[in-house]
Design an enzyme around this catalytic site. Structure first.
Site, PDB file in Angstrom:
ATOM      1  N   LEU A  91     -12.593 -79.919  47.297  1.00 58.18           N
ATOM      2  CA  LEU A  91     -13.575 -79.899  45.948  1.00 58.18           C
ATOM      3  C   LEU A  91     -14.113 -81.131  45.860  1.00 58.18           C
ATOM      4  O   LEU A  91     -13.163 -81.996  46.118  1.00 58.18           O
ATOM      5  CB  LEU A  91     -12.913 -79.213  44.819  1.00 58.18           C
ATOM      6  CG  LEU A  91     -12.434 -77.903  44.737  1.00 58.18           C
ATOM      7  CD1 LEU A  91     -11.693 -77.633  43.409  1.00 58.18           C
ATOM      8  CD2 LEU A  91     -13.549 -76.900  44.802  1.00 58.18           C
ATOM      9  N   ASP A  92     -15.419 -81.279  45.346  1.00 58.50           N
ATOM     10  CA  ASP A  92     -15.856 -82.599  45.004  1.00 58.50           C
ATOM     11  C   ASP A  92     -14.915 -83.389  43.987  1.00 58.50           C
ATOM     12  O   ASP A  92     -14.365 -82.586  43.277  1.00 58.50           O
ATOM     13  CB  ASP A  92     -17.100 -82.630  44.587  1.00 58.50           C
ATOM     14  CG  ASP A  92     -18.229 -81.973  45.495  1.00 58.50           C
ATOM     15  OD1 ASP A  92     -17.910 -82.066  46.800  1.00 58.50           O
ATOM     16  OD2 ASP A  92     -19.083 -81.625  45.186  1.00 58.50           O
ATOM     17  N   MET A  93     -14.767 -84.649  44.091  1.00 53.43           N
ATOM     18  CA  MET A  93     -14.021 -85.324  43.164  1.00 53.43           C
ATOM     19  C   MET A  93     -14.221 -84.931  41.665  1.00 53.43           C
ATOM     20  O   MET A  93     -13.466 -84.748  40.850  1.00 53.43           O
ATOM     21  CB  MET A  93     -14.177 -86.891  43.273  1.00 53.43           C
ATOM     22  CG  MET A  93     -13.394 -87.580  42.424  1.00 53.43           C
ATOM     23  SD  MET A  93     -13.402 -89.336  42.809  1.00 53.43           S
ATOM     24  CE  MET A  93     -15.241 -89.725  41.998  1.00 53.43           C
TER      25      MET A  93
END
Length: 533
Positions: free
Chosen positions: A379-381
């Site tokens: 997942l994106d940060m």
């Protein structure tokens, strides 16, 4: 006048802006409002600006402590890099009679010679003649070989009938010798045609090599003229900066963005930088995502190495993204094969640069001596939600196969920065690729982009925001963020998306449900964890 007075009772910030992630200071907002009024009143280049241009402001104090601001635009505007009201370019490559313009003219002249030679009838005729003699040779050799095969068939019949074997052998030898002579004649004709074509092509290739060499030399010379100052008065040219930071040459357009222009002018004129911001004016480019009057961070591909040098000696805000989002992840489910964990917004999925914690590093500590976390997806940060992590190599392989084969069902919930959507549900298909000069930003590219498909459904509204469910079919980087923000998508950025929309306290995107086949039991399992927004 380049340094414009700024009359405001607002106190300046204690530290200078971290240009790659910031919330515009009120002084910058006030300065930007004046720049926007100037743009509105400018007739000569307003139409060009309306087609899309990045502008920047830098609030500074002079030697007497008076506060004012500088304004800049990226690249050229109205065919100039030195318009009144704005700071000039670090180096004016557009000056008539200058080395750069002369070098450009020489390269243009070479281009015209190449175009003339490539379009020359003599070259076309030479290529056609080469193709013709080659085709003639292939046809005649094929006919002779066919005649030899028929003659051999006839000789075999005569031999079987008792005919003179010696005469038949001489005929066979003659036909073979004739084939060699035929090939030799055609080889000579082909070689002559090839030499004629190649001699003309070598001239063109020589000009292309000269063009490449001149272009490289001119670009390197140009970057030597961009001698960038830092707050301590030290100078470094762009070739030196990028060689030290990236190990390569500066990209085209380096040094021509707003932030380097603003800082360079401030240092040159004894001004003390206080804060800075950049905003987009006009239409969004088709491939990028830029919104009128929205504020954006400095680009990383061109500006990060330059600004790292130029901000030395300034007291700069810390990187907000470098703050620790927490050193814990909640384990939603765990067995011998895998775990499903809840990642908070701001935590990396896997280790990045530096020693910041990540889901992988935190689980490695948790499972020390038991097993190693094997990441299946990311997942994106800034995105929160459910992540599946394998505990065995076999489980990782089987889970990855499901993700690659689109056998995993995922649902995200997002809060969009828009009060409503015209169509409550539908399908978005916009191919994506990385913006090579400003990673990790992504671009829509119909030619080179990879397929990216998302289904969406409106789940309700909350004041000025719309709540939607997002079902990604593919798993491209920033897919949901771009599909929501792009004009050809939902045209409504996710709230808190600093890259494609506007900053907020967090990115309002959460992976709330995931469903897949368990790699050991073979049963389909589903996990859900809602987020309160």
């Amino acid at each position: 006048m380049r340094f414009h007075p700024l009359r405001s009772a607002i106190a300046p910030p204690p530290r200078f802006t971290y240009p790659f992630c910031y919330e515009p200071h009120p002084l910058c907002l006030a300065a930007a409002a004046e720049v926007q009024r100037h743009i509105m009143q400018s007739a000569g280049w307003r139409e060009e600006a309306d087609r899309g241009k990045m502008f920047g402001v830098l609030v500074a104090a002079d030697g007497d402590g008076a506060i004012g601001y500088l304004a800049a635009y990226s690249g050229l505007l109205g065919g100039s890099n030195d318009l009144p009201f704005f700071v000039p370019a670090v180096y004016d490559m557009m000056q008539p009679g200058g080395r750069f313009r002369e070098g450009e003219a020489e390269i243009t002249a070479i281009n015209r010679r190449i175009e003339a030679l490539e379009g020359d009838g003599a070259l076309r005729e030479a290529k056609e003649r080469l193709a013709q003699v080659t085709a003639d040779a292939e046809r005649e050799v094929a006919l002779h070989k066919a005649a030899m095969a028929e003659a051999k068939r006839r000789r075999d019949e005569l031999r079987a009938g008792g005919s003179d074997s010696e005469a038949l052998t001489r005929e066979s030898q003659y036909m073979k010798a004739e084939l060699r002579r035929l090939k030799k004649r055609h080889e000579a004709a082909i070689e002559e045609a090839r030499r004629d074509a190649d001699s003309r092509l070598r001239v063109i290739e020589g000009l292309k090599e000269e063009r490449r060499r001149r272009s490289d030399e001119l670009q390197r010379w140009l970057f030597e003229q961009f001698r960038m100052l830092d707050a301590n008065g030290r100078e470094r040219d762009l070739n030196d900066i990028f060689e030290a930071e990236t190990g390569g040459a500066p990209p085209s357009g380096a040094g021509e963005c707003c932030a380097p222009k603003l800082l360079q002018y401030a240092y040159r004129h004894g001004l003390r930088p206080l804060c800075m911001a950049e905003f987009w004016w006009g239409e969004s480019p088709r491939t990028e995502l830029r919104r009128h009057l929205h504020y954006y961070p400095a680009c990383r591909g061109k500006c990060l190495p330059i600004l790292k040098h130029m901000m030395q000696g300034l007291d700069v805000d810390p990187d907000p993204l470098a703050s620790d989002p927490g050193s814990r992840v909640e384990v939603v489910y765990e067995d011998a094969a895998l775990a499903v964990v809840l990642k908070p917004s701001g935590l990396l999925s896997v280790p990045g640069r530096g020693d910041r914690p990540s889901v992988e590093s935190l689980l490695a500590e948790r499972w020390a001596g038991e097993c190693t976390p094997l990441m299946v997806h990311r997942l994106d940060m800034d995105t929160s939600g459910l992540l599946v992590v394998a505990k065995t190599v076999q489980a990782q392989r089987l889970l990855r196969a499901q993700f690659e084969g689109r056998g995993v069902s995922k649902r995200y919930v997002a809060l969009l920065d828009a009060p409503r959507l015209p169509i409550p549900e539908g399908r978005i298909s916009l191919p994506l690729r990385p913006d090579l000069t400003d990673r990790p930003r992504q671009m829509v590219d119909e030619v080179h982009g990879r397929e990216a498909v998302t289904y969406y459904r409106v789940a309700g509204s909350k004041g000025d925001h719309t709540r939607v469910f997002l079902h990604p079919i593919t798993g491209r980087t920033h897919q949901l963020r771009v599909h929501c923000a792009h004009p050809l998508g939902l045209n409504a950025p996710i709230l808190g998306d600093a890259l494609y929309g506007r900053r907020a306290e967090r990115l309002y995107l959460h992976a709330e449900r995931i469903e897949f086949v368990h790699p050991e039991t073979g049963r389909r399992v589903s996990f859900r964890r809602e987020e309160e927004f």
